[in-house]
Write a protein that holds these residues in place. Sequence first.
Motif, PDB file in Angstrom:
ATOM      1  N   GLY A  87       0.798  -1.238   0.000  1.00 41.21           N
ATOM      2  CA  GLY A  87       0.000   0.000   0.000  1.00 41.21           C
ATOM      3  C   GLY A  87       0.827   1.283   0.000  1.00 41.21           C
ATOM      4  O   GLY A  87       0.347   2.327   0.441  1.00 41.21           O
ATOM      5  N   LYS A  88       2.051   1.211  -0.533  1.00 40.01           N
ATOM      6  CA  LYS A  88       2.911   2.409  -0.547  1.00 40.01           C
ATOM      7  C   LYS A  88       2.265   3.543  -1.340  1.00 40.01           C
ATOM      8  O   LYS A  88       2.264   4.698  -0.897  1.00 40.01           O
ATOM      9  N   GLY A  89       1.703   3.201  -2.505  1.00 40.76           N
ATOM     10  CA  GLY A  89       1.066   4.228  -3.351  1.00 40.76           C
ATOM     11  C   GLY A  89      -0.131   4.862  -2.666  1.00 40.76           C
ATOM     12  O   GLY A  89      -0.262   6.096  -2.648  1.00 40.76           O
ATOM     13  N   PHE A 103      16.430  -3.739 -14.885  1.00 36.21           N
ATOM     14  CA  PHE A 103      15.508  -2.945 -14.055  1.00 36.21           C
ATOM     15  C   PHE A 103      16.240  -2.435 -12.799  1.00 36.21           C
ATOM     16  O   PHE A 103      16.102  -1.280 -12.406  1.00 36.21           O
ATOM     17  N   ARG A 104      17.026  -3.318 -12.180  1.00 39.55           N
ATOM     18  CA  ARG A 104      17.767  -2.918 -10.961  1.00 39.55           C
ATOM     19  C   ARG A 104      18.780  -1.822 -11.274  1.00 39.55           C
ATOM     20  O   ARG A 104      19.046  -0.950 -10.450  1.00 39.55           O
ATOM     21  N   LYS A 105      19.349  -1.850 -12.482  1.00 37.47           N
ATOM     22  CA  LYS A 105      20.314  -0.819 -12.892  1.00 37.47           C
ATOM     23  C   LYS A 105      19.580   0.542 -13.015  1.00 37.47           C
ATOM     24  O   LYS A 105      20.106   1.579 -12.596  1.00 37.47           O
ATOM     25  N   LYS A 165       0.567  -7.109 -13.113  1.00 37.52           N
ATOM     26  CA  LYS A 165       1.615  -6.136 -13.447  1.00 37.52           C
ATOM     27  C   LYS A 165       2.922  -6.365 -12.666  1.00 37.52           C
ATOM     28  O   LYS A 165       3.926  -5.739 -12.921  1.00 37.52           O
ATOM     29  N   ARG A 166       2.872  -7.290 -11.673  1.00 36.73           N
ATOM     30  CA  ARG A 166       4.053  -7.498 -10.824  1.00 36.73           C
ATOM     31  C   ARG A 166       4.716  -8.848 -11.135  1.00 36.73           C
ATOM     32  O   ARG A 166       4.264  -9.892 -10.624  1.00 36.73           O
ATOM     33  N   PRO A 167       5.801  -8.830 -11.910  1.00 34.82           N
ATOM     34  CA  PRO A 167       6.437 -10.095 -12.311  1.00 34.82           C
ATOM     35  C   PRO A 167       6.828 -10.960 -11.114  1.00 34.82           C
ATOM     36  O   PRO A 167       6.766 -12.191 -11.203  1.00 34.82           O
TER      37      PRO A 167
END
Length: 171
Positions: free
Chosen positions: A13-15, A56-58, A120-122
């Motif tokens: 729930g960060k958003g 993505f991490r980069k 949407k969350r791999p």
Amino acid sequence: MKNIILIGFMGVGKGSVAREVTKHSKYIAIDTDDIIESMTNKKIKEIFSDEGESHFRKLEKDISFWLENSVKSTLISTGGGFYKVENLKEIGIVVLLDSPFEAIIKRIKEHPNAERKLKKRPLLQDLKKAKELYEQRRPEYLKLADIVIDVTNKSAKDCSKELLKKVKKHA
Ligand code: S3P
């Protein structure tokens, strides 16, 4: 006003909490996943499938330096793995939104857009693996946090009030 950097597991729930904080304070909210999506003109899911997680991490790492050097007085919500950037504590006050894994999954499943939220969350495609990731990350989240908010069964509004109170005390 120092930056506030919101960390925590996917779907905690960060958003939602960030949106509430902006209603009750002068903070403007930005989100690291949104920045990455607009920078690349791709969805996070596409970045994972086309270029892989390490790319993505980069991107998260690149953004972390920009946040440290150029962003002030802002509420920054982050993707669940962003906490691994080396300069996290330099960016701002680190606030962890904390909840048990089962409560997080229940929260996602009860959402009207549950299917989209999961798709949407791999890293949420396999719940067994996601739980292992949660178990591995939680102690790391706790270690980094300046402030911890237990969000279980609380509204985003109540969490945002608690957050602002604790940030005021911390400053
Ligand atoms: C990730 C969390 C996601 C997103 C990406 C990877 C993670 O953000 O950054 O799918 O490693 O936990 P949310 O925490 O907003 O789901």
